[in-house]
Design a protein around this motif. Structure first.
Motif, short mmCIF file in Angstrom:
data_model
loop_
_atom_site.label_atom_id
_atom_site.label_comp_id
_atom_site.label_asym_id
_atom_site.label_seq_id
_atom_site.Cartn_x
_atom_site.Cartn_y
_atom_site.Cartn_z
N THR A 139 36.95 34.85 47.01
CA THR A 139 36.87 33.83 48.06
C THR A 139 36.34 34.40 49.37
OG1 THR A 139 39.12 34.16 48.90
CG2 THR A 139 38.85 32.67 47.02
N LEU A 140 36.09 35.71 49.41
CA LEU A 140 35.60 36.34 50.63
C LEU A 140 34.08 36.25 50.69
CD1 LEU A 140 37.80 39.58 50.68
CD2 LEU A 140 38.22 37.42 51.86
N PRO A 141 33.52 36.20 51.89
CA PRO A 141 32.05 36.16 52.00
C PRO A 141 31.45 37.47 51.52
CG PRO A 141 33.08 36.51 54.15
CD PRO A 141 34.19 36.21 53.20
N GLY A 142 30.29 37.36 50.87
CA GLY A 142 29.62 38.54 50.36
C GLY A 142 30.09 38.99 49.00
N VAL A 143 31.19 38.40 48.50
CA VAL A 143 31.74 38.76 47.18
C VAL A 143 31.47 37.62 46.22
CG1 VAL A 143 33.78 39.48 45.89
CG2 VAL A 143 33.54 40.09 48.31
N SER A 144 30.86 37.92 45.08
CA SER A 144 30.46 36.86 44.14
C SER A 144 30.92 37.18 42.73
CB SER A 144 28.93 36.69 44.14
OG SER A 144 28.47 36.32 45.42
N SER A 145 31.25 36.11 42.01
CA SER A 145 31.53 36.20 40.58
C SER A 145 31.41 34.80 40.00
CB SER A 145 32.93 36.75 40.32
OG SER A 145 33.21 36.74 38.93
N ASN A 146 30.59 34.65 38.97
CA ASN A 146 30.40 33.36 38.32
C ASN A 146 31.10 33.30 36.98
OD1 ASN A 146 28.72 32.99 40.50
ND2 ASN A 146 27.09 32.04 39.33
N ASN A 147 32.21 34.02 36.86
CA ASN A 147 32.92 34.07 35.59
C ASN A 147 34.41 34.14 35.88
OD1 ASN A 147 33.96 34.58 33.05
ND2 ASN A 147 32.34 36.00 32.49
N GLU A 148 35.12 33.02 35.69
CA GLU A 148 36.53 32.97 36.03
C GLU A 148 37.40 33.81 35.10
OE1 GLU A 148 35.70 29.42 33.35
OE2 GLU A 148 34.78 30.31 35.12
N LEU A 149 36.88 34.17 33.91
CA LEU A 149 37.66 34.97 32.97
C LEU A 149 37.50 36.46 33.20
CD1 LEU A 149 37.20 33.00 29.62
CD2 LEU A 149 39.08 32.90 31.26
N SER A 150 36.70 36.83 34.19
CA SER A 150 36.46 38.24 34.49
C SER A 150 37.07 38.60 35.83
CB SER A 150 34.95 38.53 34.53
OG SER A 150 34.70 39.84 35.00
N THR A 151 37.61 39.82 35.93
CA THR A 151 38.10 40.33 37.21
C THR A 151 37.03 41.11 37.96
OG1 THR A 151 38.94 42.34 36.15
CG2 THR A 151 40.46 40.48 36.32
N GLN A 152 35.83 41.20 37.40
CA GLN A 152 34.76 41.96 38.03
C GLN A 152 34.04 41.11 39.07
OE1 GLN A 152 32.51 44.56 35.32
NE2 GLN A 152 33.78 43.76 33.68
N TYR A 153 33.43 41.77 40.03
CA TYR A 153 32.79 41.07 41.13
C TYR A 153 31.61 41.90 41.64
CZ TYR A 153 35.91 44.33 43.52
OH TYR A 153 36.57 45.47 43.92
N SER A 154 30.64 41.22 42.22
CA SER A 154 29.51 41.90 42.85
C SER A 154 29.59 41.66 44.35
CB SER A 154 28.18 41.38 42.29
OG SER A 154 28.02 40.01 42.58
N VAL A 155 29.12 42.63 45.13
CA VAL A 155 29.23 42.57 46.58
C VAL A 155 27.87 42.80 47.20
CG1 VAL A 155 30.32 43.58 48.61
CG2 VAL A 155 31.61 43.41 46.47
N ARG A 156 27.41 41.78 47.93
CA ARG A 156 26.17 41.87 48.71
C ARG A 156 25.00 42.42 47.90
NH1 ARG A 156 28.67 43.88 54.60
NH2 ARG A 156 29.66 41.88 55.08
N GLY A 157 24.82 41.84 46.71
CA GLY A 157 23.67 42.17 45.90
C GLY A 157 23.85 43.31 44.93
N GLY A 158 25.00 44.00 44.98
CA GLY A 158 25.25 45.08 44.03
C GLY A 158 25.78 44.54 42.72
N ASN A 159 25.93 45.43 41.72
CA ASN A 159 26.50 44.99 40.45
C ASN A 159 27.94 45.46 40.33
OD1 ASN A 159 26.61 47.67 39.38
ND2 ASN A 159 24.51 47.53 38.65
N TYR A 160 28.55 45.21 39.16
CA TYR A 160 29.97 45.49 38.96
C TYR A 160 30.30 46.98 38.99
CZ TYR A 160 29.49 40.75 37.10
OH TYR A 160 29.18 39.43 36.93
N ASP A 161 29.31 47.84 38.75
CA ASP A 161 29.56 49.28 38.74
C ASP A 161 29.47 49.91 40.12
OD1 ASP A 161 29.87 49.26 36.00
OD2 ASP A 161 27.77 49.76 35.59
N GLU A 162 29.21 49.13 41.14
CA GLU A 162 28.97 49.68 42.47
C GLU A 162 30.15 49.52 43.41
OE1 GLU A 162 25.31 48.13 44.00
OE2 GLU A 162 24.16 48.65 42.21
N ASN A 163 31.35 49.27 42.86
CA ASN A 163 32.53 49.04 43.69
C ASN A 163 33.58 50.10 43.44
OD1 ASN A 163 31.39 46.45 44.52
ND2 ASN A 163 31.97 45.72 42.49
N LEU A 164 34.08 50.70 44.51
CA LEU A 164 35.16 51.67 44.44
C LEU A 164 36.51 50.96 44.45
CD1 LEU A 164 33.85 54.29 47.00
CD2 LEU A 164 34.40 54.83 44.63
#
Length: 818
Positions: free
Chosen positions: A142-167
């Motif tokens: 729900t935060l700006p810049g954070v996206s996920s189009n899959n409610e069954l997944s806990t993964q998220y992308s941030v400002r154009g990155g993919n799921y592997d780019e988050n610490l």
């Protein structure tokens, strides 16, 4: 005579030293959370609480001593003690919020987070807000810049990155997720157990050098250190969770244990594919802390997770097209899928306060994941026109087939990964300066077997892969060659990666004129070497300088401005080394990103209630990019640095008490990210989420305050729809429909934790008790995450058929705490 004087002096000094007593304990806030750096003092001395809220203060004995406990944002506590010689007394005060500063405490939170550009999320809010995967990640979306189009997944992308780019860190310990997950419904449980969370900080970019080497974001979570016995239980149609916590009699040892079980059948059985689905996701997690003495503390974090996913599909019908030209894809399945993911994680952390100005830490962790992905599924499909005759008995059925074919998919994928870390960190304070440093060694050992293929048959003809060296005109022209699978990957990899990371950063607070100012500058280094099948590639190194500056002008309006940036590298993890053919390329370089983030925090009151508006503009320039494709949540890299990219946008978040006594927020973000592969021109990246709007809202019925409502609403514009296997992504730049989802929850509080429980019946055993109902996808929107590509054999037209996510689903939930 001299001997007598020496003896008298010795006895007198010994008497003075003995005439002392001691007070000690833990200082808590109103939610029983320990508060670090609280000032505990009397007229002639004082001390500060450590990071777990502990203090120990020696005071004169046999006299009245006035002790003062103070901390910014809380009411001062003053009390008088009179202890005997050598007496040891435990005092555990609870600090109350200072009413005159309540707006600052609730909205701005900790000054450190504000200056660093971190978003702090309340654990209470995390546990209340509904979502298909309720928890920390549910709120991040729900935060700006954070996206996920899959409610069954806990993964998220941030400002154009993919799921592997988050610490992700828990108690400063980096945590990992499984490798082979390809769809959200297979994921099960997030590592983070919300029952154990004390504090959550999140940065969407421009973070400090003390955090690791990733391109997009940092999520830092602290687990609670219990101060008393407690237990909780939550049960719903999606599963159950329980926790128990306590402390030893001498308060030195504390422990918290969390157990969780989840079943996704409620969602999967409501989807358009009829199946026999047996998901079993369970984990156990514990955090132990032992206060050896006033200076030294040991902490242990352990997790065991066992996820089993059994899937046997039967039929599927997906309607698409337009009202004038409706189409349908009808599929009959044979076969099944059996996946299993077992992960084991253990970490030991020692923290030693050498002096009031220097703290040293030593952290060791080990992570093991054993994964298997086995399936054989035959899908026989019909693609055709749908009967739209309202009076017909076969309304909605396929009456004319334009395409008939079959697809056989097979996989025997197994992976075993062992990751070991040892790290030393230190914090040195010199007046208004602070130096943070660290050095870390990591060893990664991955053994991976990939055996998967896909055979496509259309009207009796096996479709060969569309390589450039031949023209495939089947079924119109026979192709006289041995049968070959449309897609085949077969590889055996034994890969080891050794890494050495280090960082040092400087922080300083000062004044510029009448304004408060904060400076931070640091640098990271990362050196790694990859060994694959006993062949070692040359070691590679990167240097990552970063800086932050914040200033709060002495204005009537409460505003703070931030500027941060630097070079951010992402040295390749195993998944980034493995290409489309399954082979490992040990020479893949680190992806590089230059960040610039300009932010503003504006705190104000509206209707006598506190609010805060946070706005940020950002720009990223990426080079040495490793392109990838995204299918559901599965990422497959090219394993080559053949692209460059950029991302820019702006984010806004307004949060505050829209309803008195509750926190809600509105988020809006704009993003554009594109990549240029092999100098062919810029196209949208798979995570190019242009617009994002989200609302998190809490409310209650004024005349029935125990009846509460929670709304979680997200709107995202459509992502790029992907491309078929072996296809050129430059030829497939269409987008999926917009993602629209609203989850709402209603709960009735039977026992309120904020009020004293005066019940004399069976309810007296509860500290908190509530029952509720949740409605997921309230408006029953048909959201899709990927496309299935099917070819019409008559016209040779390729249809992209959406794979829909879950429809409207109802859930009931019971929560209690003792």
């Amino acid at each position: 005579m001299k001997s007598f004087l020496y003896l008298a002096l010795l006895l007198f000094s010994t008497t003075l030293l003995a005439q002392t007593a001691q007070i000690k304990g833990i200082i808590l806030d109103e939610s029983d959370t320990p508060i670090p750096s609280v000032n505990v003092s009397y007229l002639d001395g004082g001390t500060l609480t450590n990071e777990n809220g502990f203090y120990n203060l020696a005071i004169p004995a046999n006299k009245n001593v006035i002790v003062t406990i103070s901390y910014v944002g809380f009411k001062k506590v003053v009390f008088t003690v009179n202890l005997k010689e050598g007496e040891d007394k435990e005092i555990n005060p609870v600090l109350k919020t200072d009413i005159e500063q309540i707006s600052t405490v609730i909205i701005t939170g900790d000054r450190r987070s504000k200056v660093e550009g971190l978003i702090t999320i309340s654990p209470k809010t995390i546990r209340k807000i509904p979502g298909a995967n309720a928890g920390v990640e549910n709120l991040l979306k729900t935060l700006p810049g954070v996206s996920s189009n899959n409610e069954l997944s806990t993964q998220y992308s941030v400002r154009g990155g993919n799921y592997d780019e988050n610490l992700v860190y828990v108690n400063e310990i980096e945590v990992y997720r499984p490798f082979l997950i390809r769809s959200g419904q297979q994921e099960g449980l997030s590592f983070v157990n919300t029952d154990m969370v004390r504090n959550v900080d999140f940065s969407a970019g421009g973070f400090q050098a003390k955090y690791g080497d990733k391109l997009s974001s940092v999520l830092s979570i602290d687990y609670r250190r219990p101060v008393d016995f407690g237990a909780s239980l939550q049960a719903s149609l999606l599963g159950a969770s329980a926790s128990i916590e306590g402390v030893s009699k001498n308060k030195k040892l504390s422990a918290i244990l969390g157990l969780r079980y989840r079943d996704n059948s409620l969602f999967v059985n409501a989807k358009e594919t009829e199946s026999n689905f047996k998901p079993r996701f369970a984990d156990a997690q514990t955090y132990l802390s032992y206060q050896v003495n006033d200076k030294f503390e040991l902490g242990f974090l352990g997790n065991v997770s066992i996820n089993k996913y059994d899937y046997e599909p039967f039929t599927r019908q997906t309607n698409f097209g337009t009202i004038q030209d409706p189409k349908a894809l009808l599929i009959f399945y044979e076969g099944q899928e059996k996946d299993q993911y077992e992960t084991y994680f253990a970490a030991l952390k020692g923290s030693y306060e050498i002096s009031d100005n220097y703290t040293a830490k030593l952290i060791g962790s080990v992570y093991n994941t054993q994964e298997q992905e086995h399936y054989d599924i035959l899908a026989e499909y019909r693609l055709g026109d749908v009967n739209t005759d309202i009076g017909s008995s076969d309304l909605g059925e396929v009456e004319f087939s334009e395409g008939v074919g079959a697809q056989l998919t097979h996989a025997r994928n197994d992976l075993d990964a062992l990751i070991f870390n040892v790290e030393h960190k230190g914090i040195l304070k010199i007046k208004d300066h602070q130096i943070d440093y660290g050095i870390k060694y990591t060893h990664e050992d991955i053994r991976d077997r990939i055996q998967e293929y896909e055979i496509i048959d259309s009207a009796g003809f096996s479709i060969r892969p569309p390589f450039e060296d031949f023209q495939n005109n089947q079924p119109y022209e026979a192709f006289n060659a041995p049968l070959e699978s449309f897609n085949s990957v077969r590889a055996f990899n034994s890969t080891q990666i050794n890494r050495i990371q280090s960082y040092v950063q400087w922080s300083y607070k000062t004044t510029l004129g009448e304004s408060d100012a904060w400076f931070n500058a640091g640098v990271r280094s990362h050196t790694w070497a990859v060994t694959n099948d006993d062949e070692t590639a040359s070691a590679q190194s990167v240097i990552s300088p970063r800086a932050q500056f914040a200033i709060q002008p002495n204005w009537e309006a409460d505003m703070l401005f931030r500027l941060s940036g630097g070079y951010y590298y992402q040295p390749p993890f195993y998944r980034e080394l493995r290409g489309q053919t399954g082979e490992v390329n040990p020479d893949v370089k680190a992806q590089k990103s230059v960040h610039f983030v300009l932010g503003n925090d504006y705190s104000f009151k509206m209707g006598d209630r506190p609010f805060k508006l946070v706005s940020e503009a950002y720009y990223k320039k990426l080079t040495d990019v490793n392109p990838y494709t995204l299918e559901n949540v599965r990422i497959r890299y090219e394993a080559a640095n053949i692209a460059e990219a950029y991302a820019y946008g702006f984010d806004f978040r307004l949060n505050g008490e829209f309803v008195a006594g509750t926190e809600s927020w509105l988020s809006f973000g704009y993003l554009k990210t594109e990549e240029n592969i092999n100098d062919r021109g810029y196209i949208s990246r798979p995570t190019d989420q242009r617009l994002k709007f989200a609302v998190l809202f809490q409310d209650y019925v004024p005349k029935i305050p125990s009846l509460k409502m929670y709304l979680n609403l997200v709107y995202n514009t459509g992502l790029p729809g992907g491309s078929p296997n072996y296809a050129d992504p430059y030829d497939y730049q269409t987008r999926l429909p917009d993602y629209r989802r609203a989850d709402v929850g209603f709960s009735y509080v039977i026992v309120d934790p904020s009020e004293n429980n005066t019940n004399t019946n069976w309810l007296k055993v509860f500290e908190e008790l509530n029952i509720g109902i949740e409605i997921f996808n309230l408006f029953d929107n048909q959201n899709s995450i990927t496309n299935t590509f099917v070819r019409d054999v008559y016209t040779k037209r390729l249809y992209s058929i959406p794979n829909y996510l879950s429809p409207r689903v109802f859930n009931v939930k019971l929560s209690m705490r003792f």
